[in-house]
Design an enzyme around this catalytic site. Sequence first.
Site, PDB file in Angstrom:
ATOM      1  N   CYS A  60     -12.426  -5.782 -22.560  1.00 41.30           N
ATOM      2  CA  CYS A  60     -13.845  -5.531 -22.141  1.00 41.30           C
ATOM      3  C   CYS A  60     -14.090  -4.515 -20.972  1.00 41.30           C
ATOM      4  CB  CYS A  60     -14.685  -6.675 -22.162  1.00 41.30           C
ATOM      5  SG  CYS A  60     -14.100  -7.806 -20.884  1.00 41.30           S
ATOM      6  N   HIS A  80     -16.042 -11.951 -17.955  1.00 39.56           N
ATOM      7  CA  HIS A  80     -16.590 -10.915 -19.144  1.00 39.56           C
ATOM      8  C   HIS A  80     -17.333  -9.780 -18.732  1.00 39.56           C
ATOM      9  CE1 HIS A  80     -17.181  -9.286 -23.258  1.00 39.56           C
ATOM     10  NE2 HIS A  80     -18.365  -9.498 -23.070  1.00 39.56           N
TER      11      HIS A  80
END
Length: 325
Positions: A36, A285
């Site tokens: 990510c 994340h």
Amino acid sequence: EGMALPQRIFPPEKISMDWQQRQRPGAGLFNLGNTCYINVILQCLTYTPPLANYLLSYQHSQSCQQQGFCMMCTMEAHVRKVLCSSATAILPGAVLRDLKFIGEEFEYGRQENAYEFLRCTLDAMHRACLSCHLDVSSQETTIVHQIFGGFMKSRVTCLSCQAVVDSYKAFLDVSLDIRAASSLTTVLEDCVTPKQLDQTECFRCSKCKKKAAASKKVTVHRAPRVLTLCLERADQWTGTKISKFVEYPEYLDLRPYMSDPAGEPLLCSLYAIVVHSGDTCLEGHFLCYAKASNGLWYKMDDESVDNCDIHTVLGQQAYLLFYAR
């Protein structure tokens, strides 16, 4: 004003800050496990208008003579694939395959820092442009520095005789300490406020001919076309994540933070942000929000690309902010 004029490989008059093509947002990016941090930077760069315009024009690949890996050719192919694909999501395969060429510290499958990946990506793009030219000594030669590069001015003033010493430093991004701030403007105001040097920073005044107390003021001497700001979320003393909301505007006037604060307003418009979710900086994340060429904002979370409004964008715990002149 004390800065040597470098030879420019890419002429600045060819840089277009407005989108040459207006269309819906492109594809999302698949996450292959802890990728990510790569996806958010690729998306933010894809929606950087002057860079996208350049990459979509094939100007680099048509003249590139580099053997093997070339970050500019890789980005050119990636941006075209994202913006022109009919798929809802694609795999940034070339970037993942050549990760070690972008930064030796990156290890496939391991969560890394998005800011470090941005820095390494810009450096790799810069090196790719320089590889075709002989002048590698200049700090302001390539399309990368023409878009993201600016100059800081550091003025040290002797508090005994008021003599001043100016120095200049090129930058591609600016890191900001947010521990004591509630808004971006207060952080920037603090940055340009003169501060007395501590005893460890010995200043020998050339006029007094001795060590003396001095103050230092840092200002933006030449603003970049694209200003990239990193709101430091890792406490440098404890290593813990700073999970606080720092207010940031959609439109930022850089003029109060310039070496010449009395000139015309220097307005920048927010076009992308990176957000980190998670309890610590070593895990969690990354996702981003970006403004597409159609002028609308989208939340980009790996393969998902969903429309949103500016109020949602301005309400995030931002980690990276991208402003365009």
